[in-house]
Scaffold this active site. Structure first.
Site, short mmCIF file in Angstrom:
data_model
loop_
_atom_site.label_atom_id
_atom_site.label_comp_id
_atom_site.label_asym_id
_atom_site.label_seq_id
_atom_site.Cartn_x
_atom_site.Cartn_y
_atom_site.Cartn_z
NE ARG A 104 -3.26 2.54 -11.00
CZ ARG A 104 -3.17 3.72 -10.45
NH1 ARG A 104 -2.72 4.74 -11.14
NH2 ARG A 104 -3.52 3.90 -9.20
N GLY B 81 4.04 -3.55 -3.76
CA GLY B 81 3.99 -3.70 -5.22
C GLY B 81 4.29 -2.35 -5.85
NE ARG B 82 -0.27 2.10 -5.57
CZ ARG B 82 -1.36 2.02 -6.33
NH1 ARG B 82 -1.41 2.66 -7.47
NH2 ARG B 82 -2.42 1.31 -5.94
CE1 TYR C 59 -1.96 -3.82 -8.23
CE2 TYR C 59 -0.88 -1.78 -7.62
CZ TYR C 59 -1.27 -3.07 -7.31
OH TYR C 59 -0.95 -3.60 -6.09
CE1 TYR D 7 -9.22 1.01 -8.92
CE2 TYR D 7 -7.36 1.19 -10.42
CZ TYR D 7 -8.17 0.43 -9.61
OH TYR D 7 -7.93 -0.90 -9.48
CB CYS E 146 -16.20 1.49 -29.67
SG CYS E 146 -15.44 1.36 -31.27
N GLY F 205 0.77 -1.24 0.00
CA GLY F 205 0.00 0.00 0.00
C GLY F 205 0.80 1.29 0.00
CD GLU G 196 1.12 -9.40 1.62
OE1 GLU G 196 0.97 -10.58 1.94
OE2 GLU G 196 0.17 -8.62 1.44
N1 LLP Z 1 -0.96 -7.29 -0.46
C1 LLP Z 1 -2.26 -7.51 -0.72
C2 LLP Z 1 -2.99 -8.53 0.04
C3 LLP Z 1 -2.92 -6.74 -1.72
O1 LLP Z 1 -4.20 -6.97 -1.97
C4 LLP Z 1 -2.18 -5.76 -2.43
C5 LLP Z 1 -2.84 -4.95 -3.46
C6 LLP Z 1 -0.81 -5.58 -2.13
C7 LLP Z 1 -0.24 -6.37 -1.13
C8 LLP Z 1 0.06 -4.60 -2.86
O2 LLP Z 1 -0.31 -3.29 -2.69
P1 LLP Z 1 0.65 -2.13 -3.25
O3 LLP Z 1 1.92 -2.16 -2.45
O4 LLP Z 1 0.90 -2.38 -4.69
O5 LLP Z 1 -0.09 -0.87 -3.04
N2 LLP Z 1 -5.41 -1.79 -9.06
C9 LLP Z 1 -5.25 -0.76 -8.06
C10 LLP Z 1 -4.51 -1.26 -6.84
C11 LLP Z 1 -5.15 -2.49 -6.23
C12 LLP Z 1 -4.33 -3.07 -5.10
C13 LLP Z 1 -4.81 -4.44 -4.78
N3 LLP Z 1 -4.08 -5.06 -3.73
C14 LLP Z 1 -4.55 0.44 -8.68
O6 LLP Z 1 -4.27 0.42 -9.87
O7 LLP Z 1 -4.31 1.44 -7.99
#
Ligand code: LLP
Length: 448
Positions: free
Chosen positions: A315, A278-279, A388, A319, A358, A239, A276
């Site tokens: 995105r 990602g972003r 994403y 969003y 479209c 997150g 965990e």
């Molecule tokens: N752990 C779990 C259980 C998750 O569900 C997620 C993301 C992460 C870790 C990684 O979160 P991050 O560090 O990437 O923020 N599609 C959306 C974001 C959805 C996130 C879903 N879960 C977007 O494009 O902003």
């Protein structure tokens, strides 16, 4: 931080002109910078060093094998949410023991496969799921380590669709039920309940939700200890923000400082931590490169029509997310001194940047100030698209998925080939008659 810079009048990815890469592989294409991925991973590890977490990169943010291999080589584990993501982690050489597996709806086949693979932790999201995991593990004569995903009822103050830590969402088990959960299942011999997991949303722009969630978690750890259950690991989820030019995200160190304040004493008591992200690792490490097909005006509105839109990057339309967009080789007058859009640059006018699909919702930016001389054939870069982006891309309107390229210094590698029309139809070219009654076997085969 990222290694996409304007030099010699054009955009470079590390030491290569983006233009050269795009001319070689065509557009739309995603380009990732390996150095940026590595730097972000290293910074994260350094920021959280006092609790030495296992960093399980969140595969859903960008699951390209080239990206996964890059991070695996740095020592990353993986956070997966499906059998498909576990297969990706394994193909990238990450042992299942370094993977954590979340998700509210794991199928029996996925659970059994994860158990057989030797998954590090199954993050369980409900009582019904625990009973199923325990039953499957017993049936397989196996033991599996399980963490309970708790729902701390904390508002991460992010988009409704990506807010996961509030009670009314489908994720985890209420804190009030967590003690009961351990009382009921905490002695299971096959499904060993030994950890806590939380992921409250994404992206989270302040540190307070983490502080609040972790404070509640620490209190739960003590309650459970009083009940005779020792928590061995806490998975804090992901997150953390990325720099989308909106300057909303605090630097990584701020997240770390807030978290460490509460986490360090738990670590000192022997609790192992998992993250965990990602972003925060991959968002700024990737751009999407598009070709301008046409420009047009409709009334007062100016449109830039590109060769991909929401099919390649969902995105903005899904969003309302902001992504900085700028020409790959702008005229000298439009060379950004810093990457952020400066609305004062003379000669910029408002445009909608749209794709070919479209749907009126097929846009990448609305009313965006961009150079007024953008013309057919120009290349545009959509920044901070690594997370994403490709992982949410679709083939809507039968558009093949973009190519993906990984760049390190002066070398570029196609890490996913552009799809062909044959790829689009691959599973339809041969039809398979099925007998009613054989449906289950066909389904089992399909998801094997
Ligand atoms: N752990 C779990 C259980 C998750 O569900 C997620 C993301 C992460 C870790 C990684 O979160 P991050 O560090 O990437 O923020 N599609 C959306 C974001 C959805 C996130 C879903 N879960 C977007 O494009 O902003």
């Amino acid at each position: 931080m990222d290694l996409f810079t304007y030099r010699n009048g054009e955009l470079y990815v590390e030491d290569l002109p983006v233009r050269h890469v795009a001319e070689k592989v065509g557009t739309p294409c995603y380009i990732y910078s390996r150095g940026t991925l590595e730097e972000h991973y290293d910074r994260l590890v350094a920021a959280f060093a006092p609790i030495a977490p296992l960093v399980c990169y969140s595969v859903k943010s960008c699951g390209n094998l080239g990206v996964l291999r890059t991070l695996a080589a740095r020592g990353a584990g993986m956070d997966v949410v499906s059998g498909g993501e576990l297969a990706r982690a394994s193909a990238a050489g990450v042992p299942a023991s370094k993977c954590v597996y979340a998700g509210v709806g794991k199928t029996d086949a996925e659970i059994v496969a994860a158990i057989h693979a030797g998954i590090g932790l199954l993050n369980c999201e409900s009582e019904a799921e625990f009973e199923n995991i325990a039953c499957l593990a017993a049936r397989e004569g196996a033991t599996v380590r399980v963490a309970l995903r708790i729902n701390p009822d904390v508002d991460p103050k992010t988009h409704r669709y990506t807010s996961t830590g509030k009670k009314e969402t489908k994720f985890g088990v209420d804190l009030e039920r967590a003690r009961q959960f351990f009382a009921r299942y905490g002695r299971d011999r096959h499904a060993r309940l030994e950890g806590l997991h939380l992921h409250i949303g994404s992206p989270i722009y302040t540190v307070d939700p983490y502080r609040e969630a972790l404070t509640k978690t620490a209190a739960l750890v003590d309650d459970l200890a009083r009940d005779g259950f020792e928590i061995r690991s806490i998975d804090l989820g992901g997150g953390f923000g990325a720099d989308y030019e909106s300057a909303q995200s605090p630097p990584l160190k701020h997240y770390a400082d807030a978290i460490l304040e509460i986490a360090k004493p738990l670590y000192d008591r022997g609790i192992r931590f998992i993250l965990e992200p990602g972003r925060t690792i991959v968002a700024n490490a990737g751009i999407l490169v598009l070709r301008v097909l046409y420009t047009k005006t409709s009334g007062d509105k100016r449109f830039i029509i590109c060769d991909a839109g929401m099919n390649a990057l969902l995105r903005p339309s899904h969003y309302g997310s902001f992504h900085f967009i700028w020409p790959v080789a702008p005229d000298a007058a439009y060379l950004p001194s810093r990457r952020a859009l400066d609305p004062e640059i003379p000669g910029t006018v408002a445009h909608d940047v749209v794709g070919p699909l479209c749907e009126s919702g097929d846009f990448l930016a609305l009313d965006r100030m961009l150079p007024q001389n953008i013309a057919r054939g120009d290349l545009l870069a959509v920044f901070t698209a690594g997370a994403y982006g490709m992982s949410m891309a679709s083939r809507y309107n039968s558009t093949p998925l973009p190519a993906e390229v990984l760049v390190a210094g002066k070398t570029a590698e196609i890490v996913r080939a552009r799809e062909t029309y044959t790829d689009l139809m691959a599973h339809e070219l041969e039809t398979t008659p099925i007998e009613v009654g054989a449906v289950d076997a066909a389904l089992a085969e399909a998801t094997r």
